[in-house]
Enzyme design. Structure first.
Site, PDB file in Angstrom:
ATOM      1  N   CYS A 241      59.910 -13.279  72.466  1.00 25.00           N
ATOM      2  CA  CYS A 241      58.865 -14.000  73.201  1.00 25.00           C
ATOM      3  C   CYS A 241      57.575 -14.089  72.389  1.00 25.00           C
ATOM      4  CB  CYS A 241      58.571 -13.310  74.534  1.00 25.00           C
ATOM      5  SG  CYS A 241      59.755 -13.752  75.833  1.00 25.00           S
TER       6      CYS A 241
ATOM      7  N   ILE B  62      75.253 -33.783  78.012  1.00 25.70           N
ATOM      8  CA  ILE B  62      74.460 -33.401  76.845  1.00 25.70           C
ATOM      9  C   ILE B  62      75.057 -33.978  75.570  1.00 25.70           C
ATOM     10  CG2 ILE B  62      73.599 -31.424  75.519  1.00 25.70           C
ATOM     11  CD1 ILE B  62      73.400 -29.909  78.166  1.00 25.70           C
TER      12      ILE B  62
ATOM     13  N   CYS C  19      58.429  -9.215  74.719  1.00 17.91           N
ATOM     14  CA  CYS C  19      59.410  -8.748  73.734  1.00 17.91           C
ATOM     15  C   CYS C  19      59.192  -9.471  72.408  1.00 17.91           C
ATOM     16  CB  CYS C  19      60.826  -8.987  74.248  1.00 17.91           C
ATOM     17  SG  CYS C  19      61.278 -10.718  74.353  1.00 17.91           S
TER      18      CYS C  19
ATOM     19  N   LEU D   2      79.984 -23.921  76.598  1.00 23.82           N
ATOM     20  CA  LEU D   2      80.292 -22.530  76.940  1.00 23.82           C
ATOM     21  C   LEU D   2      81.737 -22.397  77.372  1.00 23.82           C
ATOM     22  CD1 LEU D   2      77.072 -21.737  78.983  1.00 23.82           C
ATOM     23  CD2 LEU D   2      77.614 -21.015  76.651  1.00 23.82           C
TER      24      LEU D   2
ATOM     25  N   THR E 238      75.086 -26.997  85.375  1.00 23.10           N
ATOM     26  CA  THR E 238      74.970 -25.644  85.918  1.00 23.10           C
ATOM     27  C   THR E 238      74.861 -25.664  87.438  1.00 23.10           C
ATOM     28  OG1 THR E 238      73.845 -24.973  83.900  1.00 23.10           O
ATOM     29  CG2 THR E 238      73.611 -23.521  85.802  1.00 23.10           C
TER      30      THR E 238
ATOM     31  N   HIS F 233      66.633 -26.845  88.177  1.00 24.78           N
ATOM     32  CA  HIS F 233      65.646 -26.468  87.153  1.00 24.78           C
ATOM     33  C   HIS F 233      65.153 -27.653  86.338  1.00 24.78           C
ATOM     34  CE1 HIS F 233      69.729 -26.045  85.517  1.00 24.78           C
ATOM     35  NE2 HIS F 233      69.206 -26.515  84.415  1.00 24.78           N
TER      36      HIS F 233
ATOM     37  N   HIS G 223      78.200 -26.034  88.763  1.00 24.07           N
ATOM     38  CA  HIS G 223      78.935 -24.766  88.749  1.00 24.07           C
ATOM     39  C   HIS G 223      78.537 -23.898  89.943  1.00 24.07           C
ATOM     40  CE1 HIS G 223      80.996 -25.303  84.988  1.00 24.07           C
ATOM     41  NE2 HIS G 223      79.875 -25.452  84.302  1.00 24.07           N
TER      42      HIS G 223
END
Lengths: 356, 356, 356, 356
Positions: free
Chosen positions: C108, C184, C105, C273, C49, C72, C52
Site C-alpha cells: 500500500c 474483459i 502495509c 481465474l 463476480t 463494485h 458468481h
C-alpha cells in the site's frame, strides 16, 4: 568464386577534401573473404549522413577517409559468398546492417553490437553501397521478405533508427513529443502511432513538414520558433507535458525545449546529433524531473530489423509520402540537392546492372 | 487535543535575508489538522540543504520564505494526532518523508509523490524539524523500527537519497563510479557495496574523504583533479569504463568526466545539483554511447524507506564513520561550521525536552 | 453532515446462502467517517463476480458474508464528505477503485495497493454500489472527466482489468494471443489494438464473441476447441508463436494451450481465474521457453485509471458493442440472466433517485 | 590443418540404451569445418545432466542418440581452427558455451541464442567434451582469463546457470528463497550474496547441504519436509514472505511451497526441471499475488559469461567447498557414483594428454 562477376564497377566515392562526391565509372569490385557476402546493389538510399559527407562538414573531415565508396542504405541480390557463409545463399534478395561490429568485444557478444567501440560503418569507415556491388560480413546480412518492395527495403536502416528510438523510449499509451520531423522524425510519427502512442505532438521549422506530419498521424504540430508552443503542448497533455520526448533534430534549442516540456518522470530518447556542445539546466530539465534520458545509436541487431519488417508486413507504416524521389544512380547529385532544398525527404537511387 | 503540550517551543528559523540562522526560544507549537501528526523531535540532522539556507545562496534566496523553521531530517515521538489519523498513534517513535506531495496529481496518485510538481518540502517550503515539535501529514510518517538507534533514524532522509540513486541505477554485478563522496556519496559507497556492486571507484577533491571511502568499501579512489584518473579507471573496468555512474558532486567537470568514463550502454544516475547550466558533448557522452541517464529526486515513497530499513536491520550499512558529530541543538551553528570546514560529514542535533 | 440525505435507501443484497440476490427497499444509508466520501450512485455495472455471487458458487460461499450489498462498478455524485476529506468535493461526479487497501502495509505504501494482503473489495467484503448510496474512502475516489458519459464511467473497473493486463504484458509491436473474449477479454482486444499490438489472435468457444472480436480489432479468431488452431496461430506469427499471451478465460485448457503456443522468450499475463488447480508442463511451457508469466490482480492505483481515461478521451477504445444493455436497477435479475445466456456482454444498471 | 594432432583419441560415450557410459580408447578426433575450433580438453566437469544420461532416465532415452560423446563443461587449449575463424587462435586457453544456436532464427539474431528452438547441446545432441578433443563453432568459444584456474574454468557452464537465474530474478536488496541447494542451488547461494541479496533462505532435504549453504552465505536453512518452514520463513521476511524465489530443485512440492511463500508482487525464477507435470493453484500462487514467474534456460550468451568472470576475478564467489572432487578421466564412473551418493557436489575430470 561462386558466380561470374565483372571485375570493375560503377561507384560514387569521396575523393576530394571539399564538397562533392565523385562518379567513378571503373572501380574494382570488392574481393570476398571466407565470411563475406557480395551483393549486387539494385537500390540505395541517400542518408543525411551521406549529405554531410557530400557537404564535407567538420565531422566528415575528421572521420571519413578519402577514396571511400559512400552509402549504407540498400537492397540487392547476393552474387557471391565466402566458403564459411552459411546464413545466406546466392540469389537471395538482401539488405544489411551497416554497423560492422568487431564481433569480439563485450557489447558485440551480448547482442549490443550497435554500441561496439570498434564499429566500422559501411560507406563511412569502409566501402559502401553507392556502387554496383558491396561486400558485407554474413553476420550483417538481412534477408528481405518477398512482400516488401525494393524501394522500401532500401530504407530499413533509417526506419530502424526511428523504430529503435520509439521502442527504446516506450510509447504505448503515452503522449509523445517529436522535436524535428526530418527523414527519421517523420518516420517516427507513423511508427509511434502504430506502436500505440497517445497524443503525438511535433515541432519543426518547416511548415510543409509539419503539415505532412499531421497527415501521417501527429495530432498537433508546432512551429519550433513559436514561443507559445510549450504552453500549448502542456495544455494538450493533461497539463503535465508529454510523457515521452523523441529528439530528432539535433538542435540545442529543441533539446532544451523538449526536455523542458517533458513530464516529470518522463522518458527522452536522443537521436539527433548536435554539432556543438549543448548547455543544459540539469536540475530542472533532468534531475528534479526524475527524467530518464536515453542515447540512441543505430539500430539493435536485429530486434529492430524484425520490428521494422513486422510493422511493414502488417501495413502499419506508410512510406509513400516519405520516399519522395526515386532517381537513377548517376543523378545522385540532384538527389542531394533536392534534400538540401527541403523538396525531397527520402531519395532512393536505382543502381544499373546490364545483365539484370 | 490528545496530549498536554506546551504552546511555545524552541526553534531554529531563517529570519534574515543574509547568512545565518536564528535561535528562537519562543515560537508557537504547530496546530494539528484532522490528517496531521505532531511529533516531538528528539534528534535532527543537518543536511547540505540546511547549510545552503544558512549560507543564503542564490537558490535559497529564490526559494525559502523568511520566517520558516528549517530542517527536514529527524526522529521523534508522536504527541498528538488529528481526528482522521489512522496510520500512527501517540507514543510511537517516528521519522517522516520531508516531501509533502499534493496527493491529487498523477504522480502522487501513482506512487511517484517524490516528483509531484506541487511538492512542499519540510523546512524549506513549510516549517521543519529544527524545533521541539514538527507537524507532518500522516501519509508522510515513517514508523521507526525498535532496533534502529535514534541518531541513525534521524538520517533516513539522506540515506534514502543514496539508496534511491543506487537502486535506480542498478548496481548488482556492475562496476560503479561515484563522483563526489560528500555526505550522500559516502553513504552510497556502502550501499552500493551491500547492493552487490562489482568494482567501486570514487573521485573527490578531499583526500580524507577518498581515504574513508576506501575504508567503507570502495576499491579505487581518485583525486578528481588528477588528469590520469579516467585512463586508470578504464583499465580497472575491463578496459571499457564503469557500467554505472552515480553523480553525487554537482560539479560540471565531474559530470562531464563521469559521463565520458561511462561504458557504452551504461547507466548514469544524477543526484548532485550543479549551480549553473552544464555544457555537455551529447553525441559522445550520451548518444553514441547508448547511455541511460536518470535524474534522481528525493526518495521513492516508500520503497526507498523500506530498503533503508532492511539494509540497516541486516547490518549491511555502517554509519559510524559518517555520522561524525552529535551536538546539542543550540550548537547548530558549530555544526554548520564543522560541515563547512570539511571536518564533519554528518552532524546530528539533539533536541532538548524538559519532560523527557 | 454536508447535505440532506434520506436515511434509508434501495439496495441489492446477498441475504441467503443460495442462488439469487435480494431487492431491499429500505436499507440504511452508510454513515461517513472523517476520511470517507458518500456517493449517490447513478449507474452501476454488473461484473462477472456479481454473477458468481448471484449463482453462489464455491468461491462466493467461502468469501462473501451474507447481508452485504453487492456491486463494485459505478459512477455517481458526491453527496457527503468526512471532515478530513480534501481530495474531492460535494457535487463532483466520481467513480472509485473497489480495492480498499489497508494503507499501512508495504504494498500500500509503495503504490501497489492492488496487492495489499488485507484488501477489502467493495461489494464483496463490505457494502457495495448496487444501492442508491455507497461509502468509499477518499483515497479510492476517481474524479470522472466531463467528456466521459455515465454508462462508460461505470465500467472503468473492468476496463482497468483489461488495461492493466495489456500494459503489464507490454504489447507494443508484438503479436498477441487473447484466450477468452468474455467481458474483459473483449475489452482487451480494443485496448491491445490501441496500445500498438501487432497481429492479434483470439480464442473462445462462442462464435458470436469471435465474430465481434474480429470487428473490434482482432486479426484472427479461433474456436477454442479446434485442434488446428495452435498450428494456424503459429503460422500467423512468423512460425514462432505469439509474443504475448493474455489469458482471460480461466480455463485449464486455454492456459495450457496458450502457454504452449507462446513464443520462446514471450510474456504471458494471467487474469482469468481457474476454479481448480491446473496441471502444467513447466519445462516445456515456461522453463525451456524462457517465458515470463505475470499474475494480474485488479488495477494499478491509479496508473491504470489514468490510462483508461486517456484512451477513452482520445477515442481509442470503443465500448458501444460491449456495453450491450442498460437496464433499470430493479431489473438486475434480468441483467444477470442476459449475461448467463451469453446474450449480453456488459450490463449497466440505472439507479433511481427521486430528487435528481 | 593448423597443428599436428593425433587422429584417434580417448572418449566417454553413451553406447547402450541402458544405464552406464562407455570408455572408448580409440575414437576419431572430430574434423574441423571453416568456422570451427578444435580444443584439446584438459578438464571437464560432470553435470547433473550427464548423470541423467548415465542413469538413462526417460528424458535421456527420448533425447540422446546412442554413440554420442557426452559432457559439455570443460576447459582446454585451442589446437586447430577453420579458415574463417577470427575470434580465437591456436594455443589459447578456452571454454565454450554448450548451447549451439542455429544462428539464423530471431532469438539467435537478437542476443537470445539460449532459447533458439533448433539449439544443439554439446554432449547431448552432438559430440561433447568427455574426450581428448572437442569441436566447437567459433561463436561459442569463451576465452578464459589467465587468473582463473582450470578446475574453475571447467564449471563456467553451471555457474552460468546459477548466475543467469540470480540476475534474471534480480536480488539486489531483496530477500531470496532458494529451494534446493544441489550443485546449481549451492552456487546460487554465493552468487546471490555477492549480487546484493538481503536475507537468503534455503530449503533442501539433505542436512549436509543445508549446513554448507549456511557456511556459503545463507542466513536460514530449512528441512524441505519440515511443515513449519513456510511460517518461519515468513516471519524472517517482514511477515510478508521472500521477495524472490529461485527454484533449483525441480520438485513439485518445492515449487508449490516456494510460490506459496513468495511475497505479493515477488519474482520467481524457475530453473529446476520437474520430471512430471505439476499441479498449481494459479489464483493464489501467481494471479492474486501479482507474481512474476520467469523460466530459466541455460545462460545468456554472453552476458552471463562476463558476469561469472567478473565475480570470479573479484573474488566474490568461492567454489572450494562446491568442487569437492577432481578425478582422472578414467574414474568417471566413480565420479557419477559420488554424485549419486550425495558425497560429491561437483566433480571435475582431468583429461590426459601425452604431450602436455
Amino acid at each position: 568464386m561462386n558466380a561470374p562477376i565483372s571485375r570493375m564497377m560503377l561507384a560514387i566515392k569521396k575523393t576530394q577534401p571539399q564538397p562533392g562526391l565523385t562518379w567513378q565509372p571503373q572501380t574494382r569490385v570488392p574481393g570476398v573473404g571466407p565470411g563475406d557476402v557480395l551483393v549486387a546493389v539494385t537500390h540505395a538510399a541517400i542518408c543525411g549522413t551521406d549529405r554531410h559527407i557530400y557537404e564535407w562538414d567538420q565531422w566528415s573531415a575528421d572521420r571519413v577517409p578519402l577514396g571511400v565508396t559512400v552509402g549504407h542504405e540498400f537492397v540487392g541480390r547476393v552474387v557471391a559468398i565466402g566458403d564459411a557463409v552459411t546464413r545466406t545463399q546466392i540469389g537471395k534478395r538482401v539488405s544489411a546492417e551497416g554497423h560492422i561490429g568487431c564481433g569480439q568485444c563485450e557489447p558485440c557478444r551480448c547482442g549490443n553490437g550497435h554500441i561496439c567501440e570498434r564499429v566500422d560503418i559501411l560507406g563511412i569507415d569502409c566501402d559502401g553501397c553507392f556502387a554496383q556491388f558491396v561486400k558485407v560480413p554474413q553476420e550483417n546480412i538481412w534477408p528481405v521478405h518477398d512482400d516488401i518492395p525494393d524501394h522500401i527495403a532500401a530504407v530499413f536502416d533509417p526506419l530502424g533508427n526511428a523504430m529503435h528510438t520509439v521502442m527504446a523510449a516506450g510509447v504505448s499509451g503515452r503522449s509523445v513529443l517529436i522535436t524535428g520531423v526530418g527523414i527519421i522524425g517523420m518516420m517516427a510519427v507513423g511508427i509511434a502511432r502504430a506502436a500505440g502512442a497517445g497524443t503525438i505532438l511535433v515541432t519543426d521549422t518547416n511548415p510543409d513538414r509539419l503539415a505532412l506530419a499531421l497527415e501521417l498521424g501527429a495530432d498537433l504540430a508546432y512551429q519550433a520558433g513559436d514561443p507559445d508552443w510549450p504552453a500549448d503542448a502542456r495544455k494538450a497533455t493533461q497539463d503535465q507535458g508529454p510523457q515521452v520526448l523523441l529528439e530528432m533534430s539535433g538542435h540545442a534549442n529543441a533539446i532544451r525545449q523538449g526536455l523542458g516540456a517533458l513530464r516529470n518522470g518522463g522518458t527522452a530518447a536522443l537521436l539527433g546529433l548536435p554539432a556543438k556542445p549543448v548547455t543544459l539546466d540539469l536540475p530542472n530539465d533532468i534531475i528534479f524531473k526524475g527524467a530518464t534520458v536515453i542515447g540512441i545509436n543505430g539500430r539493435r541487431m536485429f530486434e529492430t530489423w524484425y520490428q521494422v519488417e513486422s510493422f511493414l508486413l502488417a501495413g502499419r507504416i506508410q512510406l509513400d509520402r516519405i520516399i519522395t524521389h526515386q532517381l537513377d544512380m548517376q543523378d545522385f547529385e540532384k538527389g542531394v540537392k533536392l534534400m538540401q532544398s527541403g523538396e525531397a525527404i527520402k531519395v532512393v537511387l536505382k543502381i544499373p546492372h546490364d545483365e539484370e
